[in-house]
Design a protein around this motif. Structure first.
Motif, PDB file in Angstrom:
ATOM      1  N   ARG A  50     -81.674  79.964  55.177  1.00 23.01           N
ATOM      2  CA  ARG A  50     -80.263  79.641  54.981  1.00 23.01           C
ATOM      3  C   ARG A  50     -79.829  78.503  55.901  1.00 23.01           C
ATOM      4  O   ARG A  50     -78.663  78.132  55.933  1.00 23.01           O
ATOM      5  CB  ARG A  50     -79.406  80.869  55.262  1.00 23.01           C
ATOM      6  CG  ARG A  50     -79.657  81.995  54.271  1.00 23.01           C
ATOM      7  CD  ARG A  50     -78.590  83.083  54.351  1.00 23.01           C
ATOM      8  NE  ARG A  50     -79.051  84.248  53.589  1.00 23.01           N
ATOM      9  CZ  ARG A  50     -79.507  85.368  54.133  1.00 23.01           C
ATOM     10  NH1 ARG A  50     -79.540  85.519  55.439  1.00 23.01           N
ATOM     11  NH2 ARG A  50     -79.911  86.365  53.370  1.00 23.01           N
ATOM     12  N   ASN A  51     -80.776  77.985  56.686  1.00 20.92           N
ATOM     13  CA  ASN A  51     -80.449  76.862  57.564  1.00 20.92           C
ATOM     14  C   ASN A  51     -79.960  75.682  56.720  1.00 20.92           C
ATOM     15  O   ASN A  51     -80.527  75.378  55.671  1.00 20.92           O
ATOM     16  CB  ASN A  51     -81.692  76.460  58.372  1.00 20.92           C
ATOM     17  CG  ASN A  51     -81.328  75.663  59.611  1.00 20.92           C
ATOM     18  OD1 ASN A  51     -80.619  74.659  59.534  1.00 20.92           O
ATOM     19  ND2 ASN A  51     -81.791  76.111  60.763  1.00 20.92           N
ATOM     20  N   GLN A  52     -78.893  75.031  57.206  1.00 22.29           N
ATOM     21  CA  GLN A  52     -78.367  73.870  56.475  1.00 22.29           C
ATOM     22  C   GLN A  52     -79.261  72.653  56.627  1.00 22.29           C
ATOM     23  O   GLN A  52     -79.175  71.706  55.850  1.00 22.29           O
ATOM     24  CB  GLN A  52     -76.947  73.540  56.966  1.00 22.29           C
ATOM     25  CG  GLN A  52     -75.971  74.669  56.713  1.00 22.29           C
ATOM     26  CD  GLN A  52     -74.627  74.401  57.383  1.00 22.29           C
ATOM     27  OE1 GLN A  52     -73.753  73.761  56.822  1.00 22.29           O
ATOM     28  NE2 GLN A  52     -74.465  74.876  58.601  1.00 22.29           N
ATOM     29  N   VAL A  53     -80.095  72.652  57.659  1.00 19.75           N
ATOM     30  CA  VAL A  53     -81.081  71.594  57.837  1.00 19.75           C
ATOM     31  C   VAL A  53     -82.401  72.142  57.287  1.00 19.75           C
ATOM     32  O   VAL A  53     -83.065  72.937  57.926  1.00 19.75           O
ATOM     33  CB  VAL A  53     -81.236  71.201  59.316  1.00 19.75           C
ATOM     34  CG1 VAL A  53     -82.314  70.143  59.490  1.00 19.75           C
ATOM     35  CG2 VAL A  53     -79.898  70.705  59.861  1.00 19.75           C
ATOM     36  N   CYS A  83     -86.857  67.457  59.168  1.00 18.99           N
ATOM     37  CA  CYS A  83     -86.223  66.321  59.858  1.00 18.99           C
ATOM     38  C   CYS A  83     -87.145  65.107  59.809  1.00 18.99           C
ATOM     39  O   CYS A  83     -87.414  64.466  60.823  1.00 18.99           O
ATOM     40  CB  CYS A  83     -85.881  66.686  61.303  1.00 18.99           C
ATOM     41  SG  CYS A  83     -84.663  67.997  61.436  1.00 18.99           S
ATOM     42  N   LEU A 117     -94.413  71.734  64.233  1.00 18.88           N
ATOM     43  CA  LEU A 117     -93.357  71.046  64.970  1.00 18.88           C
ATOM     44  C   LEU A 117     -92.387  70.353  64.010  1.00 18.88           C
ATOM     45  O   LEU A 117     -92.789  69.789  63.001  1.00 18.88           O
ATOM     46  CB  LEU A 117     -93.987  70.028  65.928  1.00 18.88           C
ATOM     47  CG  LEU A 117     -93.064  69.399  66.969  1.00 18.88           C
ATOM     48  CD1 LEU A 117     -92.529  70.442  67.949  1.00 18.88           C
ATOM     49  CD2 LEU A 117     -93.797  68.295  67.717  1.00 18.88           C
ATOM     50  N   ILE A 118     -91.099  70.424  64.348  1.00 17.06           N
ATOM     51  CA  ILE A 118     -90.065  69.740  63.573  1.00 17.06           C
ATOM     52  C   ILE A 118     -90.023  68.271  63.988  1.00 17.06           C
ATOM     53  O   ILE A 118     -90.218  67.952  65.155  1.00 17.06           O
ATOM     54  CB  ILE A 118     -88.687  70.396  63.831  1.00 17.06           C
ATOM     55  CG1 ILE A 118     -88.690  71.844  63.349  1.00 17.06           C
ATOM     56  CG2 ILE A 118     -87.561  69.621  63.174  1.00 17.06           C
ATOM     57  CD1 ILE A 118     -87.428  72.623  63.730  1.00 17.06           C
ATOM     58  N   LEU A 185     -88.225  83.371  64.544  1.00 15.61           N
ATOM     59  CA  LEU A 185     -88.815  83.004  65.830  1.00 15.61           C
ATOM     60  C   LEU A 185     -89.462  81.663  65.674  1.00 15.61           C
ATOM     61  O   LEU A 185     -89.061  80.668  66.246  1.00 15.61           O
ATOM     62  CB  LEU A 185     -89.858  84.055  66.188  1.00 15.61           C
ATOM     63  CG  LEU A 185     -90.755  83.723  67.342  1.00 15.61           C
ATOM     64  CD1 LEU A 185     -89.954  83.620  68.613  1.00 15.61           C
ATOM     65  CD2 LEU A 185     -91.818  84.780  67.471  1.00 15.61           C
ATOM     66  N   ASP A 221     -85.530  86.494  67.705  1.00 20.66           N
ATOM     67  CA  ASP A 221     -84.690  85.834  68.703  1.00 20.66           C
ATOM     68  C   ASP A 221     -83.453  85.190  68.113  1.00 20.66           C
ATOM     69  O   ASP A 221     -82.835  84.356  68.759  1.00 20.66           O
ATOM     70  CB  ASP A 221     -85.497  84.816  69.520  1.00 20.66           C
ATOM     71  CG  ASP A 221     -86.125  83.754  68.635  1.00 20.66           C
ATOM     72  OD1 ASP A 221     -85.834  83.751  67.420  1.00 20.66           O
ATOM     73  OD2 ASP A 221     -86.889  82.938  69.150  1.00 20.66           O
ATOM     74  N   SER A 223     -82.947  82.971  66.118  1.00 19.99           N
ATOM     75  CA  SER A 223     -83.026  81.585  65.668  1.00 19.99           C
ATOM     76  C   SER A 223     -83.422  81.546  64.194  1.00 19.99           C
ATOM     77  O   SER A 223     -84.000  82.486  63.673  1.00 19.99           O
ATOM     78  CB  SER A 223     -84.047  80.821  66.501  1.00 19.99           C
ATOM     79  OG  SER A 223     -83.720  80.901  67.856  1.00 19.99           O
ATOM     80  N   THR A 224     -83.082  80.455  63.547  1.00 21.66           N
ATOM     81  CA  THR A 224     -83.343  80.324  62.114  1.00 21.66           C
ATOM     82  C   THR A 224     -84.130  79.064  61.855  1.00 21.66           C
ATOM     83  O   THR A 224     -83.691  77.969  62.182  1.00 21.66           O
ATOM     84  CB  THR A 224     -82.005  80.254  61.342  1.00 21.66           C
ATOM     85  OG1 THR A 224     -81.228  81.381  61.693  1.00 21.66           O
ATOM     86  CG2 THR A 224     -82.245  80.231  59.855  1.00 21.66           C
ATOM     87  N   THR A 226     -86.050  75.936  59.900  1.00 25.85           N
ATOM     88  CA  THR A 226     -85.765  75.000  58.821  1.00 25.85           C
ATOM     89  C   THR A 226     -86.694  75.223  57.632  1.00 25.85           C
ATOM     90  O   THR A 226     -86.517  74.602  56.590  1.00 25.85           O
ATOM     91  CB  THR A 226     -86.002  73.569  59.321  1.00 25.85           C
ATOM     92  OG1 THR A 226     -87.287  73.521  59.989  1.00 25.85           O
ATOM     93  CG2 THR A 226     -84.931  73.166  60.318  1.00 25.85           C
ATOM     94  N   ASN A 386     -92.571  79.477  74.703  1.00 24.91           N
ATOM     95  CA  ASN A 386     -91.542  78.616  74.133  1.00 24.91           C
ATOM     96  C   ASN A 386     -91.048  77.526  75.077  1.00 24.91           C
ATOM     97  O   ASN A 386     -90.221  76.713  74.696  1.00 24.91           O
ATOM     98  CB  ASN A 386     -90.391  79.459  73.605  1.00 24.91           C
ATOM     99  CG  ASN A 386     -90.799  80.181  72.340  1.00 24.91           C
ATOM    100  OD1 ASN A 386     -91.165  79.537  71.366  1.00 24.91           O
ATOM    101  ND2 ASN A 386     -90.808  81.496  72.381  1.00 24.91           N
TER     102      ASN A 386
END
Lengths: 391, 391
Positions: A50-53, A83, A117-118, A185, A221, A223-224, A226, A386
């Motif tokens: 559901r991340n917008q990115v 990205c 990696l992003i 995560l 955690d 976090s969401t 991409t 992390n």
């Protein structure tokens, strides 16, 4: 026990050299996986972050899933292709085209998943060569499924696979990462297969129901990613039409098995924690409260320290958006009631948290709402993994 | 530089033996503080935790604040008096009565604040003796203010004090903990004093405005305490009526100073991080986005590792409830633009994060909304402090 457990599927996992060479040992792992549905049906459904990115492969797969038909899924570790702009989307498109070439289908029948990696472009030539090599290696049988399941691992330490056969058909699957469309995560990628005969609508409905009760209730955690993606491919090769409720039930069972595997292998995990909220005004309130507790850093560090610090649990639930009345709030940890009417009862030291499993039960005493969220503790190992420099 | 900087105030900090003796060194610290407003006015305002599970002293202080009039505030470390039921509320009441006795006022004119472990009763007899001792020690001057500021510290390593004099009047204050009504690491308690002449409405309005822009925008770990309290006492002893905007401005300045002090002394901090979001649809959206980034464990561990991993920042903002368009999203870290249109630009290694200050700037490119949230990294020391067994 894998995506190849149902009839009509072949899989492969190969080493294409995509993983960052500086990572040492993990760089020698396989990093491209291919799962092929040989039919006779090629029904498919998917749920996405559901991340917008959204990563390029997510945008691509959402597009091709509109046809509810997939011949194959290609996955890579070593780079998220998130990205990365229009060029990154072009890389995903070229990957799907290459799979289409080697399988003799259309690119629109190929789902794509990436993890890593992003923000960095994929080494596309290596990836395309990897697709060619994977096509040669395609095989049915458990070993092939395991090779595919292994090729997509990143910080995972073991492959996560599951399968359930019942009613004359089978559901299989593999997963990597931990977390899901809301929480994540690292990226979670899941491929599910079945040889049941199902309609596209049935596949979609069952997948949404199954993921809502499993991966969506795993929160490592908060976090969401991409890139989070869960794909279901149905071959119909068993020749047996699945009854809708039975199919949802078995699919949910496989997803729950994979979700527990993700929890057990989450980054830095030393405790596997199940947070159950009962007595909420409704199920939504229960889920909100359970998720807030599961995400609370002070709760997670206390449980890492095997500390039955129920005050932090009470504080977390009070801070949630769920309706909470202190007068009817109770907290039980590993079967020991520690807090009633928001006040201490008994001896907190009777709650033994030294083992790897912790059950946190919160009763809001307000209604019949109920939900369980799985999480892990916040440990030194989590910080280590992390905070390591990304490149 | 303290609550005693404005005219009309006395303070004291004494050791009553409330702190857990097993804590060793910290047990010998003072643990009861008293701040007294000698007038001529006794105008007061307060803001409190939004947690639905409120500590007894919060319930008490909210009640007495309805009169907008306080003669004194008594504070203790060594126990939060939260989740202690009706008996715990009785302890708070008795504490206020004791202060009223020694000062010759009504209990309804006495605010109470507590901080420490949740769920345990206070050693009330020791606390009441501490109040008597504090009353004897009451004094004006900076040393007395510092003694009070020191008596309420828990995991804090230094006292946090501030004062600003301008327009013929002064605002002073002290703070402990880190966080605020929404977020909180450990309980945050703040006492603010002024010798300006202000109306109750003016005090309340200024306090809400000042805290909304300062403590409310400090987010260490997203947790919310049962005890967070900010109290403002106005003596009018300067004889000068404060103009409303000027008063809000100076009060905000003092609160911002204290908030920076809380950030710098947060549990396990190795990096002081300012997350600024610009170009949001509106200020609310900017605040939501900045807070989501500030709370993200993957962002906070990366920054602990001095890693300009902007992909995690982009992922966090994309996962927020703020409106985000990847096409117009840019990320700048310590002045180096790393991401434009949600894709990499330049060399990430040019962003040097080795120092203790990190500025994360996210431009959503959608409007004029703007907000900054202060946070810290997620370090091994944070895990250490918060996983230590509570008793």
């Amino acid at each position: 026990m894998s995506v190849t457990a149902p009839q009509g599927f072949r899989a492969a996992g190969v080493r294409a050299g995509i993983r960052n060479q500086s990572l040492g040992a993990t760089a020698s792992r396989p990093d491209v996986a291919l799962v092929v549905n040989d039919g006779p049906q090629q029904v498919a459904a998917g749920v996405f972050t559901r991340n917008q990115v959204k990563a390029a492969p997510v945008l691509w797969s959402q597009q091709v899933l509109r046809e509810q038909n997939l011949r194959a899924v290609v996955l890579n570790a070593g780079g998220a292709n998130a990205c990365t702009g229009p060029d990154g989307f072009g890389d995903t498109h070229r990957t799907a085209e290459k799979v289409a070439d080697v399988l003799g289908c259309g690119a629109i029948e190929v789902g794509v998943c990436s993890t890593g990696l992003i923000g960095e472009r994929l080494p596309i030539e290596r990836l395309l060569k990897g697709v060619e090599a994977a096509a040669v290696e395609l095989a049915d049988g458990e070993d092939a499924g395991t090779r595919a399941a292994t090729a997509v691992l990143t910080t995972d330490t073991v492959d996560k696979q599951a399968a359930v056969g019942r009613h004359g058909w089978t559901v299989g699957g593999f997963a990597k990462g931990a977390g899901m469309m809301a929480p994540s995560l690292a990226t979670m990628l899941v491929v599910l297969t079945t040889d049941a005969i199902v309609t596209p609508e049935q596949a979609d409905g069952a997948l949404r129901a199954a993921t809502a009760m499993t991966f969506d209730r795993l929160d490592i955690d908060g976090s969401t990613s991409t890139n989070d993606t869960v794909l279901l491919l149905a071959s119909g090769a068993s020749g047996v039409e699945a009854e809708a409720d039975a199919f949802t039930e078995v699919l949910t069972e496989v997803c729950a098995d994979l979700a527990r595997g993700l929890q057990a292998d989450a980054e830095g995990v030393t405790k596997r924690i199940a947070v159950t909220v009962t007595g909420a005004r409704d199920d939504r309130d229960a889920l909100v409260a359970a998720r807030t507790i599961a995400r609370d850093s002070l709760v997670k560090t206390a449980l890492f320290g095997s500390d039955p610090n129920w005050g932090r649990i009470a504080a977390a639930v009070g801070a949630s958006e769920a309706t909470v009345e202190p007068e009817t709030l109770s907290v039980t940890v590993n079967g020991v009631l520690l807090c009633e009417a928001a006040a201490a009862v008994g001896d907190r030291h009777k709650a033994d948290l030294s083992g790897p499993e912790i059950a946190v039960e919160v009763d809001l005493g307000l209604g019949g709402g109920l939900a369980t969220v799985l999480t892990t503790d916040l440990s030194h190992a989590y910080v280590d993994e992390n905070s390591a420099y990304s490149s």
